[in-house]
Design a protein around this motif. Structure first.
Motif, PDB file in Angstrom:
ATOM      1  N   PHE A 104      62.666  39.116  35.859  1.00  0.00           N
ATOM      2  CA  PHE A 104      61.334  39.603  36.226  1.00  0.00           C
ATOM      3  C   PHE A 104      60.885  40.706  35.264  1.00  0.00           C
ATOM      4  CE2 PHE A 104      58.885  42.830  38.570  1.00  0.00           C
ATOM      5  CZ  PHE A 104      57.790  42.094  38.986  1.00  0.00           C
ATOM      6  N   ARG A 108      57.960  41.029  32.354  1.00  0.00           N
ATOM      7  CA  ARG A 108      56.944  42.099  32.362  1.00  0.00           C
ATOM      8  C   ARG A 108      56.895  42.819  31.022  1.00  0.00           C
ATOM      9  NH1 ARG A 108      53.403  43.760  35.492  1.00  0.00           N
ATOM     10  NH2 ARG A 108      54.195  45.827  35.833  1.00  0.00           N
ATOM     11  N   ILE A 132      61.322  41.126  45.394  1.00  0.00           N
ATOM     12  CA  ILE A 132      60.908  41.673  44.101  1.00  0.00           C
ATOM     13  C   ILE A 132      59.425  42.037  44.108  1.00  0.00           C
ATOM     14  CG2 ILE A 132      60.552  41.069  41.656  1.00  0.00           C
ATOM     15  CD1 ILE A 132      63.170  39.419  41.850  1.00  0.00           C
ATOM     16  N   GLY A 133      58.607  41.256  44.814  1.00  0.00           N
ATOM     17  CA  GLY A 133      57.176  41.531  44.853  1.00  0.00           C
ATOM     18  C   GLY A 133      56.295  40.312  44.689  1.00  0.00           C
ATOM     19  N   PHE A 176      53.349  36.719  41.063  1.00  0.00           N
ATOM     20  CA  PHE A 176      53.223  38.173  40.937  1.00  0.00           C
ATOM     21  C   PHE A 176      52.105  38.413  39.933  1.00  0.00           C
ATOM     22  CE2 PHE A 176      53.826  42.200  38.874  1.00  0.00           C
ATOM     23  CZ  PHE A 176      54.150  43.058  39.907  1.00  0.00           C
ATOM     24  N   PRO A 183      55.720  45.893  41.816  1.00  0.00           N
ATOM     25  CA  PRO A 183      57.143  45.564  42.005  1.00  0.00           C
ATOM     26  C   PRO A 183      57.724  46.355  43.174  1.00  0.00           C
ATOM     27  CG  PRO A 183      56.678  46.030  39.693  1.00  0.00           C
ATOM     28  CD  PRO A 183      55.448  46.403  40.477  1.00  0.00           C
ATOM     29  N   GLU A 187      63.021  49.058  38.029  1.00  0.00           N
ATOM     30  CA  GLU A 187      63.291  48.372  36.768  1.00  0.00           C
ATOM     31  C   GLU A 187      64.663  48.770  36.229  1.00  0.00           C
ATOM     32  OE1 GLU A 187      61.471  48.048  32.248  1.00  0.00           O
ATOM     33  OE2 GLU A 187      60.260  48.911  33.845  1.00  0.00           O
TER      34      GLU A 187
END
Length: 195
Positions: A104, A108, A132-133, A176, A183, A187
């Motif tokens: 993820f 990003r 995660i979102g 997402f 998020p 990270e």
């Protein structure tokens, strides 16, 4: 054995030798679950590694443990996180979650403005994506890039997708959107890739 026994990293040229083992496991796992999967060749997976668009995990003893990759679609407007596979010896240890999180955030970093998405029939992957979102969406919110949808041709459920004019299938679509979503996990501080 715990998640601490694994190293989850961005793949590179040095990991290409695992490509066939990874694709073989992807196919055999899909067959065992009776689910569809877009088949990928060892050459395709190796290219993702060379491009720094894959995440690979190893047990501390050096055995391959898991894998996932990213692919951009619609001129970089969408990025799919795909091909998540865990070596059967290392399942149910939290490794899939660790790989999904790393993939993820790699997505990003590589494509900061892109909408991230995935298709899955697996409840555990849906749960991880939600943590995660990602959120469930209708297929019309995904890329309209024909090349992405061509990848579904090798799936056992492709006829269903076609009969529904690509508006739905047995997979759950999850998205997402960085313009809307935030998020839900921190990270990792070790994501590095070749520009």
């Amino acid at each position: 054995m715990t998640i601490e026994d694994f190293n989850v990293i961005v793949a590179s040229e040095e990991h290409v030798r695992f490509a066939k083992e990874i694709t073989d496991e992807m196919e055999s796992s899909a067959k065992a679950r009776g689910t569809g999967i877009a088949r990928r060749s060892p050459e395709y997976v190796a290219q993702k590694m060379r491009e720094g668009k894959a995440v690979i995990a190893f047990h501390k003893d050096g055995r391959w443990a898991g894998f996932s990759y990213i692919e951009s679609w619609g001129h970089g407007k969408f990025v799919a996180n795909s091909g998540l596979i865990i070596n059967p010896e290392f399942r149910k240890l939290g490794l899939a979650r660790a790989i999904k999180i790393k993939t993820f955030f790699l997505s990003r970093k590589r494509f900061p403005d892109a909408k991230l998405f995935g298709l899955t029939t697996g409840l555990p992957v849906m749960k991880i994506n939600s943590e995660i979102g990602y959120r469930p969406v209708i297929y019309l919110e995904l890329t309209d890039d024909d090349n992405f949808w061509k990848g579904c041709e090798s799936c056992v459920n492709y006829a269903i997708l076609q009969s529904k004019d690509r508006k739905n299938c047995l997979c759950t679509a999850m998205l997402f959107d960085p313009q809307v979503d935030v998020p839900k996990v921190p990270e990792p501080d070790d994501i590095k890739f070749n520009e």
